[in-house]
Design a protein around this motif. Structure first.
Motif, PDB file in Angstrom:
ATOM      1  N   GLU A   1      11.928  38.609 -20.244  1.00  0.00           N
ATOM      2  CA  GLU A   1      12.306  38.157 -18.904  1.00  0.00           C
ATOM      3  C   GLU A   1      11.590  36.848 -18.556  1.00  0.00           C
ATOM      4  O   GLU A   1      10.399  36.681 -18.838  1.00  0.00           O
ATOM      5  CB  GLU A   1      11.980  39.211 -17.856  1.00  0.00           C
ATOM      6  N   VAL A   2      12.342  35.970 -17.883  1.00  0.00           N
ATOM      7  CA  VAL A   2      11.786  34.690 -17.426  1.00  0.00           C
ATOM      8  C   VAL A   2      11.734  34.723 -15.903  1.00  0.00           C
ATOM      9  O   VAL A   2      12.726  35.045 -15.244  1.00  0.00           O
ATOM     10  CB  VAL A   2      12.686  33.506 -17.860  1.00  0.00           C
ATOM     11  N   LEU A   3      10.579  34.412 -15.363  1.00  0.00           N
ATOM     12  CA  LEU A   3      10.441  34.319 -13.909  1.00  0.00           C
ATOM     13  C   LEU A   3      11.002  32.949 -13.502  1.00  0.00           C
ATOM     14  O   LEU A   3      10.491  31.921 -13.954  1.00  0.00           O
ATOM     15  CB  LEU A   3       8.960  34.452 -13.550  1.00  0.00           C
ATOM     16  N   THR A   4      12.062  32.947 -12.715  1.00  0.00           N
ATOM     17  CA  THR A   4      12.746  31.677 -12.438  1.00  0.00           C
ATOM     18  C   THR A   4      12.469  31.136 -11.042  1.00  0.00           C
ATOM     19  O   THR A   4      12.482  29.935 -10.832  1.00  0.00           O
ATOM     20  CB  THR A   4      14.266  31.821 -12.598  1.00  0.00           C
ATOM     21  N   ARG A   5      12.295  32.017 -10.060  1.00  0.00           N
ATOM     22  CA  ARG A   5      11.956  31.511  -8.728  1.00  0.00           C
ATOM     23  C   ARG A   5      11.262  32.567  -7.896  1.00  0.00           C
ATOM     24  O   ARG A   5      11.306  33.754  -8.206  1.00  0.00           O
ATOM     25  CB  ARG A   5      13.157  30.932  -8.009  1.00  0.00           C
ATOM     26  N   ILE A   6      10.656  32.076  -6.839  1.00  0.00           N
ATOM     27  CA  ILE A   6       9.864  32.910  -5.938  1.00  0.00           C
ATOM     28  C   ILE A   6      10.498  32.752  -4.545  1.00  0.00           C
ATOM     29  O   ILE A   6      10.789  31.623  -4.132  1.00  0.00           O
ATOM     30  CB  ILE A   6       8.380  32.441  -5.919  1.00  0.00           C
ATOM     31  N   VAL A   7      10.719  33.865  -3.877  1.00  0.00           N
ATOM     32  CA  VAL A   7      11.409  33.830  -2.589  1.00  0.00           C
ATOM     33  C   VAL A   7      10.535  34.479  -1.521  1.00  0.00           C
ATOM     34  O   VAL A   7      10.063  35.614  -1.698  1.00  0.00           O
ATOM     35  CB  VAL A   7      12.762  34.593  -2.685  1.00  0.00           C
ATOM     36  N   LEU A   8      10.313  33.759  -0.418  1.00  0.00           N
ATOM     37  CA  LEU A   8       9.521  34.293   0.702  1.00  0.00           C
ATOM     38  C   LEU A   8      10.417  34.447   1.914  1.00  0.00           C
ATOM     39  O   LEU A   8      11.260  33.572   2.136  1.00  0.00           O
ATOM     40  CB  LEU A   8       8.467  33.289   1.185  1.00  0.00           C
TER      41      LEU A   8
ATOM     42  N   GLN B   1      13.394  22.939 -11.922  1.00  0.00           N
ATOM     43  CA  GLN B   1      12.551  24.134 -11.823  1.00  0.00           C
ATOM     44  C   GLN B   1      11.405  23.958 -10.827  1.00  0.00           C
ATOM     45  O   GLN B   1      10.563  24.834 -10.682  1.00  0.00           O
ATOM     46  CB  GLN B   1      11.976  24.494 -13.191  1.00  0.00           C
ATOM     47  N   ALA B   2      11.339  22.807 -10.152  1.00  0.00           N
ATOM     48  CA  ALA B   2      10.168  22.540  -9.313  1.00  0.00           C
ATOM     49  C   ALA B   2      10.542  22.302  -7.849  1.00  0.00           C
ATOM     50  O   ALA B   2       9.832  21.619  -7.135  1.00  0.00           O
ATOM     51  CB  ALA B   2       9.408  21.335  -9.865  1.00  0.00           C
ATOM     52  N   GLY B   3      11.656  22.917  -7.418  1.00  0.00           N
ATOM     53  CA  GLY B   3      12.103  22.677  -6.042  1.00  0.00           C
ATOM     54  C   GLY B   3      11.410  23.578  -5.028  1.00  0.00           C
ATOM     55  O   GLY B   3      10.840  24.614  -5.363  1.00  0.00           O
ATOM     56  N   LEU B   4      11.442  23.144  -3.778  1.00  0.00           N
ATOM     57  CA  LEU B   4      10.997  23.979  -2.654  1.00  0.00           C
ATOM     58  C   LEU B   4      12.040  23.816  -1.567  1.00  0.00           C
ATOM     59  O   LEU B   4      12.255  22.709  -1.066  1.00  0.00           O
ATOM     60  CB  LEU B   4       9.621  23.516  -2.153  1.00  0.00           C
ATOM     61  N   VAL B   5      12.718  24.911  -1.223  1.00  0.00           N
ATOM     62  CA  VAL B   5      13.752  24.866  -0.185  1.00  0.00           C
ATOM     63  C   VAL B   5      13.304  25.775   0.954  1.00  0.00           C
ATOM     64  O   VAL B   5      13.067  26.971   0.747  1.00  0.00           O
ATOM     65  CB  VAL B   5      15.110  25.354  -0.755  1.00  0.00           C
ATOM     66  N   CYS B   6      13.140  25.191   2.137  1.00  0.00           N
ATOM     67  CA  CYS B   6      12.684  25.978   3.292  1.00  0.00           C
ATOM     68  C   CYS B   6      13.882  26.279   4.186  1.00  0.00           C
ATOM     69  O   CYS B   6      14.204  25.497   5.093  1.00  0.00           O
ATOM     70  CB  CYS B   6      11.611  25.210   4.056  1.00  0.00           C
ATOM     71  N   GLY B   7      14.584  27.374   3.895  1.00  0.00           N
ATOM     72  CA  GLY B   7      15.765  27.747   4.684  1.00  0.00           C
ATOM     73  C   GLY B   7      15.372  28.537   5.926  1.00  0.00           C
ATOM     74  O   GLY B   7      14.196  28.861   6.116  1.00  0.00           O
ATOM     75  N   GLU B   8      16.372  28.857   6.759  1.00  0.00           N
ATOM     76  CA  GLU B   8      16.075  29.585   8.010  1.00  0.00           C
ATOM     77  C   GLU B   8      15.640  31.023   7.743  1.00  0.00           C
ATOM     78  O   GLU B   8      14.805  31.569   8.448  1.00  0.00           O
ATOM     79  CB  GLU B   8      17.316  29.591   8.901  1.00  0.00           C
ATOM     80  N   GLN B   9      16.233  31.633   6.722  1.00  0.00           N
ATOM     81  CA  GLN B   9      15.895  33.027   6.400  1.00  0.00           C
ATOM     82  C   GLN B   9      14.823  33.140   5.319  1.00  0.00           C
ATOM     83  O   GLN B   9      13.971  34.013   5.377  1.00  0.00           O
ATOM     84  CB  GLN B   9      17.152  33.776   5.898  1.00  0.00           C
ATOM     85  N   HIS B  10      14.959  32.270   4.309  1.00  0.00           N
ATOM     86  CA  HIS B  10      14.066  32.370   3.140  1.00  0.00           C
ATOM     87  C   HIS B  10      13.553  31.018   2.710  1.00  0.00           C
ATOM     88  O   HIS B  10      14.223  30.013   2.906  1.00  0.00           O
ATOM     89  CB  HIS B  10      14.818  32.991   1.951  1.00  0.00           C
ATOM     90  N   TRP B  11      12.373  31.025   2.122  1.00  0.00           N
ATOM     91  CA  TRP B  11      11.858  29.835   1.428  1.00  0.00           C
ATOM     92  C   TRP B  11      11.902  30.152  -0.067  1.00  0.00           C
ATOM     93  O   TRP B  11      11.487  31.239  -0.490  1.00  0.00           O
ATOM     94  CB  TRP B  11      10.411  29.544   1.844  1.00  0.00           C
ATOM     95  N   THR B  12      12.398  29.190  -0.833  1.00  0.00           N
ATOM     96  CA  THR B  12      12.534  29.407  -2.276  1.00  0.00           C
ATOM     97  C   THR B  12      11.726  28.367  -3.045  1.00  0.00           C
ATOM     98  O   THR B  12      11.849  27.167  -2.785  1.00  0.00           O
ATOM     99  CB  THR B  12      14.019  29.289  -2.680  1.00  0.00           C
ATOM    100  N   LEU B  13      10.926  28.848  -3.958  1.00  0.00           N
ATOM    101  CA  LEU B  13      10.092  27.946  -4.770  1.00  0.00           C
ATOM    102  C   LEU B  13      10.504  28.075  -6.232  1.00  0.00           C
ATOM    103  O   LEU B  13      10.628  29.193  -6.746  1.00  0.00           O
ATOM    104  CB  LEU B  13       8.620  28.341  -4.668  1.00  0.00           C
ATOM    105  N   GLY B  14      10.670  26.945  -6.895  1.00  0.00           N
ATOM    106  CA  GLY B  14      10.961  26.968  -8.324  1.00  0.00           C
ATOM    107  C   GLY B  14       9.736  27.426  -9.093  1.00  0.00           C
ATOM    108  O   GLY B  14       8.603  27.088  -8.736  1.00  0.00           O
ATOM    109  N   ALA B  15       9.978  28.185 -10.172  1.00  0.00           N
ATOM    110  CA  ALA B  15       8.859  28.754 -10.937  1.00  0.00           C
ATOM    111  C   ALA B  15       7.999  27.677 -11.580  1.00  0.00           C
ATOM    112  O   ALA B  15       6.825  27.895 -11.869  1.00  0.00           O
ATOM    113  CB  ALA B  15       9.412  29.681 -12.017  1.00  0.00           C
TER     114      ALA B  15
END
Ligand SMILES: Cc1cc2nc3c(=O)[nH]c(=O)nc-3n(C[C@H](O)[C@H](O)[C@H](O)COP(=O)(O)OP(=O)(O)OC[C@H]3O[C@@H](n4cnc5c(N)ncnc54)[C@H](O)[C@@H]3O)c2cc1C
Ligand code: SF4
Length: 332
Positions: A205-212, A60-74
């Motif tokens: 509802e559970v907030l699972t991730r944040i997407v930028l 639940q604590a990942g940070l993935v910096c992709g080309e289109q989106h960055w995803t952060l674990g909640a």
């Protein structure tokens, strides 16, 4: 503070299991770092039948910096966000927001989702049970009147989270999981301007991730916060901004504020500045826009008019700082 009320405790291994537990028991509440929820429960502000502790959820604590989106674990902690090397560039507003929240001890356990879903605050609410009882409670919990605006019928408690404005300025969305499936919502739409019910999330509802969106080339961002005590305090007014300047003109501009309304406020009308020079006139006009749109009430020890002025000045100084970083010095 009082003892914790009686409750059952569950430690699900996944967000799906947590959502099932919430759906099965309407009185259940999620517990992440506990730095907002536990003090509130110890003040008698809620009596959940079950706490669903998210501490055992894997991945639940990942940070993935992709080309289109960055995803952060909640479940990423504020301490990690504050120092994460990949957040020291275009998305530094997020690291600055995390760094400005609470104290170092809190930040080691406080999570991103907990920060976004924290309760609203008011001097008449964040008090002990006996204090609130002595004042005949208030609309947000147990009473009939709002002491801040006695003529009105709604609560004006302020949302004071430091990370939400940064994420809203960076155009973030969140994934929400329930027994009904997953939905994605712009973060700004997770809130409404009602201090007693400021979240639009369903209770199961559970907030699972944040997407930028991956930051565009040349994006600059930042967060500024005014507070009564510099070491650790909630925002009297906080401002986040993300902008791009091309050839001296604004190519994009998003501004969000905290501490002034019952929800983190996405400043409206900033698109009118796109294509215009980022100069003193623009900075002055942005200050006026903030002044018109924020609506601080007497929910803190500081006067509301002061917080309105501070909100405008925070935005002006922040935009001027970012302009300077973009090589276009302006005076705030
Ligand atoms: C002394 C003190 C000072 C503070 N100062 C600040 C400050 O300056 N700025 C600031 O922003 N905050 C501040 N806080 C509040 C708090 O520390 C932070 O908001 C923190 O980030 C909350 O995260 P948490 O993981 O501890 O949340 P918790 O307390 O565990 O949860 C907070 C709320 O979020 C809900 N929740 C948690 N996880 C999820 C999820 N995945 N999905 C849906 N709902 C969820 C919980 O049910 C609860 O309602 C302060 C707290 C204290 C005690
Ligand atoms: S704004 Fe009014 S109703 Fe809301 S917490 Fe404060 S006193 Fe209570």
């Amino acid at each position: 503070m009082e003892r914790m009320p009686e409750f059952e405790l569950s430690r699900p291994a996944s967000y799906a299991e947590a959502a099932t537990l919430l759906a099965a028991e309407p009185g259940a509440r999620l517990l992440a770092g506990g730095t907002d929820l536990v003090p509130n429960l110890r003040r008698g502000l809620g009596k959940p039948s079950r706490l669903v502790d998210l501490g055992a959820v894997q991945g639940q604590a990942g940070l993935v910096c992709g080309e289109q989106h960055w995803t952060l674990g909640a479940g990423i902690t504020l301490a990690r966000l504050a120092v994460e090397p990949r957040l020291q560039g275009a998305a530094v507003a997020l690291a600055e927001g995390a760094r400005a929240a609470a104290g170092p001890g809190h930040r080691t356990v406080a999570t991103l989702a907990g920060n976004l879903c924290q309760d609203t605050r008011c001097v008449y609410y964040n008090q002990s049970e006996w204090w609130r009882q002595a004042n005949d409670y208030c609309l947000k919990r147990g009473g009939q009147t709002c002491h801040v605006a006695p003529q009105g019928s709604r609560c004006h408690a302020a949302f004071s989270g430091d990370v939400a404005p940064a994420l809203i300025a960076l155009d973030a969305s969140v994934d929400l999981l329930s027994a009904r499936g997953t939905r994605r919502l712009p973060l700004a739409d997770c809130y409404r301007d009602d201090g007693a019910a400021h979240l639009t999330l369903a209770s199961d509802e559970v907030l699972t991730r944040i997407v930028l969106p991956a930051p565009a080339a040349g994006l600059l961002s930042g967060y500024r916060k005014a507070r009564a005590r510099g070491s650790m305090d909630f925002a009297l007014a906080g401002a986040a901004c993300a902008l791009r300047v091309q050839g001296g003109e604004l190519a994009s501009l998003r501004i969000a504020l905290t501490g002034t309304n019952s929800h983190p406020l996405l400043l409206q009308g900033t698109e009118a500045f796109v294509g215009s020079p980022l100069d003193e006139a623009a900075v002055a006009a942005l200050g006026k826009l903030v002044h018109k749109q924020v609506s601080p009430m007497r929910t803190t020890v500081m006067q509301s008019h002061y917080r309105r002025l501070v909100a405008a000045v925070q935005v002006q100084r922040l935009v001027a700082e970012l302009a300077e970083r973009a090589g276009h010095a302006v005076t705030a």
